[in-house]
Every structure is written in C-alpha cells, then in structure tokens.
Design a protein around this motif. Structure first.
Motif, short mmCIF file in Angstrom:
data_model
loop_
_atom_site.label_atom_id
_atom_site.label_comp_id
_atom_site.label_asym_id
_atom_site.label_seq_id
_atom_site.Cartn_x
_atom_site.Cartn_y
_atom_site.Cartn_z
N ASP A 78 0.86 -1.18 0.00
CA ASP A 78 0.00 0.00 0.00
C ASP A 78 0.91 1.24 0.00
OD1 ASP A 78 1.00 0.19 2.59
OD2 ASP A 78 -0.92 -0.19 3.56
N LEU A 79 0.29 2.41 0.08
CA LEU A 79 1.08 3.64 0.03
C LEU A 79 2.03 3.78 1.21
CD1 LEU A 79 -1.49 6.25 -1.32
CD2 LEU A 79 0.47 5.25 -2.50
N THR A 80 1.63 3.31 2.38
CA THR A 80 2.50 3.40 3.55
C THR A 80 3.78 2.60 3.33
OG1 THR A 80 0.60 3.69 5.00
CG2 THR A 80 2.64 2.96 6.04
N LEU A 81 3.63 1.36 2.86
CA LEU A 81 4.81 0.53 2.60
C LEU A 81 5.63 1.09 1.43
CD1 LEU A 81 3.76 -3.21 3.05
CD2 LEU A 81 5.32 -1.86 4.43
N ALA A 82 4.96 1.56 0.40
CA ALA A 82 5.67 2.12 -0.76
C ALA A 82 6.49 3.34 -0.35
CB ALA A 82 4.67 2.50 -1.85
N ARG A 83 5.93 4.17 0.52
CA ARG A 83 6.64 5.36 1.00
C ARG A 83 7.87 4.96 1.82
NH1 ARG A 83 2.39 7.40 3.26
NH2 ARG A 83 1.50 8.26 1.38
N GLU A 84 7.69 3.99 2.71
CA GLU A 84 8.82 3.54 3.53
C GLU A 84 9.89 2.88 2.67
OE1 GLU A 84 11.13 3.56 6.57
OE2 GLU A 84 9.07 4.20 6.93
N ALA A 85 9.48 2.07 1.70
CA ALA A 85 10.45 1.44 0.78
C ALA A 85 11.20 2.52 0.00
CB ALA A 85 9.73 0.48 -0.16
N ALA A 86 10.49 3.54 -0.44
CA ALA A 86 11.12 4.64 -1.18
C ALA A 86 12.15 5.35 -0.30
CB ALA A 86 10.06 5.62 -1.67
N HIS A 87 11.83 5.50 0.98
CA HIS A 87 12.78 6.13 1.90
C HIS A 87 14.07 5.30 1.99
CE1 HIS A 87 14.29 8.42 5.30
NE2 HIS A 87 14.53 7.26 5.89
N ASP A 98 14.17 -5.29 -2.36
CA ASP A 98 14.58 -5.54 -0.97
C ASP A 98 14.09 -4.44 -0.03
OD1 ASP A 98 15.79 -7.90 -1.69
OD2 ASP A 98 17.83 -7.10 -1.66
N CYS A 99 13.92 -3.24 -0.55
CA CYS A 99 13.40 -2.14 0.26
C CYS A 99 12.01 -2.45 0.80
CB CYS A 99 13.35 -0.85 -0.56
SG CYS A 99 14.98 -0.16 -0.91
N PHE A 100 11.22 -3.22 0.04
CA PHE A 100 9.88 -3.56 0.51
C PHE A 100 9.92 -4.54 1.68
CE2 PHE A 100 8.96 -1.67 -3.54
CZ PHE A 100 7.82 -0.94 -3.27
N ALA A 101 10.85 -5.49 1.65
CA ALA A 101 11.01 -6.39 2.79
C ALA A 101 11.45 -5.61 4.02
CB ALA A 101 12.01 -7.50 2.46
N ALA A 102 12.38 -4.68 3.82
CA ALA A 102 12.83 -3.84 4.94
C ALA A 102 11.69 -2.97 5.47
CB ALA A 102 14.00 -2.97 4.49
N ALA A 103 10.90 -2.41 4.57
CA ALA A 103 9.78 -1.56 4.97
C ALA A 103 8.74 -2.35 5.77
CB ALA A 103 9.13 -0.92 3.74
N LEU A 104 8.43 -3.56 5.31
CA LEU A 104 7.46 -4.39 6.04
C LEU A 104 7.99 -4.75 7.42
CD1 LEU A 104 4.68 -5.82 5.77
CD2 LEU A 104 5.93 -7.84 4.99
N THR A 105 9.26 -5.03 7.50
CA THR A 105 9.89 -5.35 8.79
C THR A 105 9.81 -4.15 9.72
OG1 THR A 105 11.39 -6.87 7.67
CG2 THR A 105 12.00 -6.18 9.89
N LYS A 106 10.14 -2.99 9.22
CA LYS A 106 10.08 -1.78 10.05
C LYS A 106 8.65 -1.50 10.48
CE LYS A 106 11.53 2.99 10.36
NZ LYS A 106 12.23 4.10 9.72
N HIS A 107 7.71 -1.62 9.57
CA HIS A 107 6.31 -1.34 9.86
C HIS A 107 5.78 -2.23 10.99
CE1 HIS A 107 2.18 -0.14 9.06
NE2 HIS A 107 1.84 -1.41 9.06
N HIS A 108 6.18 -3.48 11.01
CA HIS A 108 5.71 -4.43 12.03
C HIS A 108 6.66 -4.54 13.23
CE1 HIS A 108 2.12 -6.14 10.18
NE2 HIS A 108 2.73 -5.94 9.02
N ARG A 109 7.73 -3.75 13.20
CA ARG A 109 8.76 -3.87 14.24
C ARG A 109 9.15 -5.33 14.40
NH1 ARG A 109 5.14 -0.19 17.44
NH2 ARG A 109 5.80 1.88 16.80
N GLY A 110 9.33 -5.97 13.26
CA GLY A 110 9.59 -7.41 13.23
C GLY A 110 11.05 -7.73 13.04
#
Length: 132
Positions: A78-87, A98-110
């Motif tokens: 979604d836009l939240t993950l896309a924005r974090e991946a872009a960062h 790979d930025c998307f995997a990192a973004a999902l990890t950060k989003h879930h504090r996983g």
C-alpha cells in the motif's frame, strides 16, 4: 515479534540451500503458534520471476502452489509501505525490491530473515536474522 521473509530466505528453503533448516523451523513454529510469517507481494514476485526465468512456467506455477501451502501471509503493498520502501531506496544502497522487505519489517517492528548481504545497509534500521 513478527517474522518477515525476503525472497532470498524463501529461495533458500525451496532449494534446500544452507540455512534451509532455520527457515523450516520458522515455518514449524508459525504453524505451532498459529502465527504466519509475512512477505510482501513484491518479494513473492521476486521468487516467482527467478523460478520462471531459470526453470520455466510450469515450475513457477508449481512453486506458487507450494508457497500457498506454507504459513506465509503475502502482504499487498500500500502507500505506507511504498513510502517507507522509497525512503530506504533514497537513503541506502539496496535494491528496490529488498526495500519492501525492509519496509514491512520496520512497519511491524519485526525481524527479517535473510542471507542477502544487501541488507547490511539497513542493519541499524531493522532487526535481521541472518541465514548462512
């Protein structure tokens, strides 16, 4: 803590490369605790295109069926993950997928499970469980 897989970790498991036992034990724990692992649809696409390119359409379909039997929830971007991946992409030396995997990890504090050394650049931003 949520466990996130990148394409590398799933391919290690599927190809029974060094470290597959660690991924397998994560799957067993996920079933035992009824708490699926997470992967973005982008990272699923990475696995799919690699298998398609190297082994053809029939094998790619077979692998997709296998993945659907595993305790993995595929998370649409979604836009939240896309924005974090872009960062991550704008500030680190790492592939866009790979930025998307990192973004999902950060989003879930996983915790991201990977053996892909590209993730060294985000090691201070997210928790990583390194495969051999």
């Amino acid at each position: 803590m949520r466990i996130i897989l990148d394409a590398h970790a799933l391919l290690v498991f599927l190809e029974k490369e060094p470290g597959y036992e660690k991924v397998e034990s994560l799957f067993v724990n996920a079933v035992d605790k009824d708490k699926s692992l997470l992967m973005t649809s982008v990272n699923f696409g990475e696995v799919y295109y690699i298998v398609l390119r190297e082994c053809g359409q029939e094998k790619a379909h077979e692998i997709e069926k296998i993945i659907r039997t595993l305790p993995i929830d595929i998370v649409d971007v979604d836009l939240t993950l896309a924005r974090e991946a872009a960062h991550f992409k704008a500030t680190k030396k790492i592939s866009y997928a790979d930025c998307f995997a990192a973004a999902l990890t950060k989003h879930h504090r996983g915790e991201l499970v990977t053996g892909d050394k590209e993730f060294k650049s985000v090691e201070k931003d997210i928790k990583i469980n390194w495969l051999p």
